[in-house]
Each structure stands twice: as C-alpha cells, then as structure tokens.
Design an enzyme around this catalytic site. Sequence first.
Site, PDB file in Angstrom:
ATOM      1  CB  SER A 193      -1.693   3.364   7.002  1.00 32.97           C
ATOM      2  OG  SER A 193      -1.540   4.002   8.257  1.00 32.97           O
ATOM      3  CE  LYS A 233       2.394   3.382   8.977  1.00 33.36           C
ATOM      4  NZ  LYS A 233       1.135   4.156   8.933  1.00 33.36           N
ATOM      5  CE  LYS A 245       0.436  -0.391   6.264  1.00 30.76           C
ATOM      6  NZ  LYS A 245      -0.813  -0.359   7.048  1.00 30.76           N
ATOM      7  CB  SER A 296      -0.538   0.331  10.107  1.00 27.39           C
ATOM      8  OG  SER A 296      -0.492   1.369   9.157  1.00 27.39           O
TER       9      SER A 296
END
Length: 349
Positions: A56, A59, A219, A116
Amino acid sequence: MRFRFRKALLLSAMTATGVGSAHAQYVGHVSSFVMDAHTGAVLAQNDADLQRYPASLTKLMTLYLTFRALQAGQITLDEQVPVSIHTSMQAPSKLGLVPGTKLTVEQAILALVTKSANDAACALGEFLGGGDEVRFAGLMTQQARALGMSNTTFRNASGLPDPDQVTTARDLGVLAQRLIADYPQYYHYFDVPSFYFHRRMIPNHDPMLKIYAGADGLKTGYTDLAGRNLVTSAQRGNVRLIGVVMGSTSNARRSMEMAALLDKGFADEGVAPQPLLHPAAPRVLMASARHGRHFRHGVMIAAARPMEVADAPSGPRRYGRLGHHPVSVRMVTTRHVAVRHKVAHHSRG
C-alpha cells in the site's frame, strides 16, 4: 536455519530470473532508508536499492498525482468520483464501495491515508486515468521516473499484489520528500487519525502517529509477499526526517525499527532524544464537516479504551450506498493534543 534455507532458495530464483527481478524478494530481510527531508542528506541505509513489493505504499504515488491534479486545477476536492464494477471488486482493505455510486475526491484521499482503502485508490486511479487504471499506472511510473525513482514500476493504483510492481526504500524516500515539498498544502491529510464516512469512524492505520513524538505521516503497507512496510516523516525543531522500513515481520517490530532509525537520525542531526508517547490518550479533538476549504473545530470526546492497530487482511465491509447529494466528512485531528490514542482496525494496507 529455516531463514537461511529460504534465503538460499530466493537467491537461486534471483539467479534464474535475473538480478533485480521483480520476483526477488526477501520477506523478513529489512530494507531501510533515512534522509533529511530539507537537505536530502542520507543519514542511514540498508539494502536501500533492493527491489521490493511496495504494497500500500503504492498509494503515496496515487496521492502525489491526485495532489498534482488538485494544484493544477484539473480537479477539486468536492468533485464526484464514480465507482465502477472493477473498483468495487478490489480486495480488502476497502470501504465497500458500490458500483454506480460516487464519492468525493477528498473522501477518497482520506480513505487512502487512513484505512488504505483499495477500492478508493482504484476509483481515483480510474478517475485520473480517463477511466482506465492501467493507463493511470503508466502515469504513475512516468512520474516516478521524473522524480528520479529509477527502480520503481507501478501496475495499479492500490498496491495489491502484482509481480511487476516494485520499488525500493530509497525511491520511496524520494517520493515522500517530494510529497512534502511539492504539496505542503495537502500534507496535513496524512496526520488525520480518523474520519467519518457514512456515520462510521475510519481510523488511521499508521501507528507512528500515536507513539512517536513529531511524527505526522505518511503510510503503512502490508501484503504476505511484501511483509510490513512503513514510510514515516517526523519533525523535531527545525529538523524533518523521512524514514522507510520494508519487509519487517510484524507491526510491532516495524514500529520499533522505524523509531530506532529516526532516533539515530535525530541524534546525528544534534536533536535531543524524546521518549515514545504513551499509546493511550483520554481525549481527541474533533472537527466538523468541511466548509469551503476550512475546518471548524468541534467538541472533545473521550476514547473508550486503548486499542491496537493491525494490518492483517479482513473481509469486506459495506458502508451503505453513496447518495448523489454531498456527503458530510468529519475530520479528527490532534493538533492541540500532546498524546494520541491507538485505534483498532484490521486491514491490508
């Protein structure tokens, strides 16, 4: 012994497929990178150029292109993003978006930085890619090259497994630095512990926001093949650091590895150490729905109990159909709260 055997097998696979192959991964072998966000000076690195699966952390590039489009006036925060069948079929973590409905650009941004959500990432990718996530992935890779991320290739907007979607700890450090420098007006989204979507509170997965003094984004990421990944930025005094950890074996270990890297980085920059924050906090500061481009502060509410963040996969959840009228978004911020609380959620991201 078991790890050595597994590593030997991976080395054999790497020899068979070529050095730097997208399939050459070392789950449990950590790649790391720490840099000064202002000067670009590299303070520490360990296998920072080994290609890894981003999970993720992908992203971050989806958000970079979203912020770029916002700054250029190509889209607005209130603009409606359509939900396709392809979007709705994305694996968890997800909001459970329904085909034929819509969410705003701002809701999608918040869903990416907190939960997420893979379906929200796909929706943004299709929206910015002219209805085609594959075309958007090409734009992501093109942008990566423009930023100097020479060892990164993207195949989707979410980070769901693809053998050809790879990056490195160094490249992600560069991306984080550019996110902060190029779009400071949007960086505050990464520091949002929670937001409300269809009357449900969506908590932020990032544990560093709760335990590390000065941390304000960016993140987490997790898949079985990638391991536990994390990109964190923290500021103490006039020093801002960016840290990257990839391939850790557990959430707790990933957090402690990041904390140790940042602590050493701050010490090298002459910044006095600070203890980890207590994971439980009695109160958080709420903010109401966005009006224009400003947020109004609301009431203080008490946290029910300290809870833990987990990135493990979970089943899909439904949050109700999105109407065609504007949907309220309530932000949760801790700007004036010294200690943050931990929140529970299970997700892949």
